[in-house]
Design a protein around this motif. Structure first.
Motif, PDB file in Angstrom:
ATOM      1  N   GLU A   1       0.833  -1.200   0.000  1.00  0.00           N
ATOM      2  CA  GLU A   1       0.000   0.000   0.000  1.00  0.00           C
ATOM      3  C   GLU A   1       0.870   1.254   0.000  1.00  0.00           C
ATOM      4  N   GLU A   2       1.938   1.239   0.772  1.00  0.00           N
ATOM      5  CA  GLU A   2       2.847   2.388   0.772  1.00  0.00           C
ATOM      6  C   GLU A   2       3.499   2.569  -0.599  1.00  0.00           C
ATOM      7  N   ALA A   3       3.821   1.459  -1.256  1.00  0.00           N
ATOM      8  CA  ALA A   3       4.406   1.546  -2.596  1.00  0.00           C
ATOM      9  C   ALA A   3       3.424   2.162  -3.585  1.00  0.00           C
ATOM     10  N   ALA A   4       2.137   1.772  -3.470  1.00  0.00           N
ATOM     11  CA  ALA A   4       1.117   2.330  -4.363  1.00  0.00           C
ATOM     12  C   ALA A   4       0.974   3.829  -4.150  1.00  0.00           C
ATOM     13  N   LEU A   5       0.986   4.252  -2.900  1.00  0.00           N
ATOM     14  CA  LEU A   5       0.892   5.687  -2.618  1.00  0.00           C
ATOM     15  C   LEU A   5       2.117   6.428  -3.134  1.00  0.00           C
ATOM     16  N   THR A   6       3.287   5.809  -3.014  1.00  0.00           N
ATOM     17  CA  THR A   6       4.515   6.431  -3.506  1.00  0.00           C
ATOM     18  C   THR A   6       4.480   6.607  -5.018  1.00  0.00           C
ATOM     19  N   LEU A   7       3.815   5.669  -5.706  1.00  0.00           N
ATOM     20  CA  LEU A   7       3.721   5.729  -7.162  1.00  0.00           C
ATOM     21  C   LEU A   7       2.619   6.662  -7.653  1.00  0.00           C
ATOM     22  N   GLY A   8       1.928   7.308  -6.721  1.00  0.00           N
ATOM     23  CA  GLY A   8       0.962   8.324  -7.119  1.00  0.00           C
ATOM     24  C   GLY A   8      -0.492   7.949  -6.955  1.00  0.00           C
ATOM     25  N   ALA A   9      -0.801   6.774  -6.414  1.00  0.00           N
ATOM     26  CA  ALA A   9      -2.191   6.382  -6.215  1.00  0.00           C
ATOM     27  C   ALA A   9      -2.788   7.167  -5.052  1.00  0.00           C
ATOM     28  N   ASN A  10      -4.067   7.487  -5.161  1.00  0.00           N
ATOM     29  CA  ASN A  10      -4.740   8.102  -4.017  1.00  0.00           C
ATOM     30  C   ASN A  10      -5.292   7.013  -3.106  1.00  0.00           C
ATOM     31  N   GLY A  11      -5.964   7.419  -2.034  1.00  0.00           N
ATOM     32  CA  GLY A  11      -6.434   6.459  -1.054  1.00  0.00           C
ATOM     33  C   GLY A  11      -7.389   5.419  -1.613  1.00  0.00           C
ATOM     34  N   TRP A  12      -8.380   5.859  -2.412  1.00  0.00           N
ATOM     35  CA  TRP A  12      -9.359   4.929  -2.972  1.00  0.00           C
ATOM     36  C   TRP A  12      -8.708   3.995  -3.988  1.00  0.00           C
ATOM     37  N   GLN A  13      -7.821   4.520  -4.812  1.00  0.00           N
ATOM     38  CA  GLN A  13      -7.126   3.665  -5.776  1.00  0.00           C
ATOM     39  C   GLN A  13      -6.291   2.602  -5.068  1.00  0.00           C
ATOM     40  N   MET A  14      -5.625   3.005  -3.995  1.00  0.00           N
ATOM     41  CA  MET A  14      -4.845   2.049  -3.219  1.00  0.00           C
ATOM     42  C   MET A  14      -5.733   0.947  -2.668  1.00  0.00           C
ATOM     43  N   PHE A  15      -6.911   1.331  -2.140  1.00  0.00           N
ATOM     44  CA  PHE A  15      -7.798   0.338  -1.540  1.00  0.00           C
ATOM     45  C   PHE A  15      -8.319  -0.648  -2.588  1.00  0.00           C
ATOM     46  N   TRP A  16      -8.813  -0.112  -3.722  1.00  0.00           N
ATOM     47  CA  TRP A  16      -9.429  -0.979  -4.728  1.00  0.00           C
ATOM     48  C   TRP A  16      -8.401  -1.798  -5.494  1.00  0.00           C
ATOM     49  N   LYS A  17      -7.206  -1.261  -5.712  1.00  0.00           N
ATOM     50  CA  LYS A  17      -6.214  -1.956  -6.532  1.00  0.00           C
ATOM     51  C   LYS A  17      -5.232  -2.809  -5.731  1.00  0.00           C
ATOM     52  N   VAL A  18      -5.053  -2.486  -4.444  1.00  0.00           N
ATOM     53  CA  VAL A  18      -4.053  -3.196  -3.656  1.00  0.00           C
ATOM     54  C   VAL A  18      -4.672  -3.901  -2.457  1.00  0.00           C
ATOM     55  N   THR A  19      -5.334  -3.132  -1.581  1.00  0.00           N
ATOM     56  CA  THR A  19      -5.841  -3.702  -0.335  1.00  0.00           C
ATOM     57  C   THR A  19      -6.906  -4.757  -0.581  1.00  0.00           C
ATOM     58  N   LEU A  20      -7.938  -4.416  -1.347  1.00  0.00           N
ATOM     59  CA  LEU A  20      -9.048  -5.339  -1.552  1.00  0.00           C
ATOM     60  C   LEU A  20      -8.632  -6.638  -2.240  1.00  0.00           C
ATOM     61  N   PRO A  21      -7.837  -6.603  -3.314  1.00  0.00           N
ATOM     62  CA  PRO A  21      -7.397  -7.885  -3.901  1.00  0.00           C
ATOM     63  C   PRO A  21      -6.620  -8.766  -2.931  1.00  0.00           C
ATOM     64  N   ASN A  22      -5.855  -8.141  -2.025  1.00  0.00           N
ATOM     65  CA  ASN A  22      -5.065  -8.925  -1.071  1.00  0.00           C
ATOM     66  C   ASN A  22      -5.914  -9.570   0.019  1.00  0.00           C
TER      67      ASN A  22
END
Length: 281
Positions: free
Chosen positions: A180-201
């Motif tokens: 999740e920290e990597a996604a935020l570092t790459l420019g994702a916002n909170g919702w994008q991080m949740f839907w693309k990283v957190t939820l699939p995991n």
């Protein structure tokens, strides 16, 4: 230290069981499962169908039975999305944030497991009953909680809401937040991080929690029994209607509803088994 696979464990001469020990363990497990699970389950289906399919369908077609089935499904349909949102939010809060009082929230999360469902139902009566301050005010506004569908939903929600969070918290703690920290570092916002990283995991643990919640909601008896009032055709869920039918010697109806609940449970287990198989691949 990571645990060894069972095959590796048994190949080690120091930990390998003898043949008679393996057979004894297998026989003990099969005997217990047969006596405690398989035989009672088959007995329910036998008693439900022994008078024929026509009697079975006629019992399930009675107005009281249809009302109980509908109320059970309605309650489950209401609490599942609520529990899903609350469970994910609590798991995310507990595993991704540091704040004062986290220990208290984590402890209170287990309260429905520690409190008897009957006590839980009584708590709602003491808060929302017609003779209480809050309950009386709500009824004056035309909102009835106790002896109504609303009370059944609240009681069921109380006894089921920890399941999803308790499935997610250990997994999310083990996974950590590096992705999740990597996604935020790459420019994702909170919702994008949740839907693309957190939820699939967490999707498999989330589905397991939903299945457990669904099974508990459909079979809940204690808390619902206290707040329902047992009003025929209005506030009787399937478990309550089974008790009423059995006490009134309407055995065909009692076992027909029991078999339907058991069938729903078997379907739930089948879905869980398919999910586990898919996850293993």
């Amino acid at each position: 230290m990571a645990s060894l696979p069972s095959s590796t464990y048994q190949q080690n001469p120091a930990t390998r069981d003898t043949r008679w020990v393996r057979w004894l363990l297998i026989a003990t497990a099969l005997s217990f499962i047969s006596i405690m699970l398989v035989v009672p389950l088959l007995s329910v289906f036998y008693e439900a169908l022994k008078d024929g399919w026509q009697a079975y369908t006629a019992a399930l077609s009675e107005p009281d039975a249809l009302s109980a089935i509908w109320l059970t499904l309605l309650t489950t349909a209401i609490i599942l999305p609520i529990n899903t949102l609350i469970g994910v939010a609590l798991a995310y809060l507990i595993t991704r944030h540091k704040f004062r009082g986290k220990f208290i929230i984590t402890t209170l999360l287990d309260l429905p497991f520690a409190v008897s469902p009957v006590v839980a139902g009584l708590m709602f009566v003491l808060v929302f009953g017609a003779n209480t301050l809050l309950g009386g005010w709500l009824e004056s506004m035309g909102i009835q909680i106790i002896f109504a569908t609303t009370g059944i939903v609240l009681a069921t929600l109380f006894v089921t809401f920890p399941f999803i969070a308790r499935e997610l918290i250990p997994l999310m703690q083990a996974q950590g937040d590096s992705e999740e920290e990597a996604a935020l570092t790459l420019g994702a916002n909170g919702w994008q991080m949740f839907w693309k990283v957190t939820l699939p995991n967490i999707k498999w643990a989330l589905l397991y929690g939903i299945i457990l919640t669904n099974a508990r909601a459909m079979g809940e008896f204690g808390a619902v029994s206290v707040v329902s009032g047992h009003i025929r055709g209005q506030t009787n869920t399937m478990p309550l209607m089974i008790e009423i039918a059995y006490n009134e010697y309407a055995f065909t109806l009692a076992f027909a509803l029991s078999s339907l609940l058991a069938l729903l449970a078997l379907i739930t287990l089948a879905v869980q088994a398919l999910m586990s198989k898919k996850q293993s691949h």
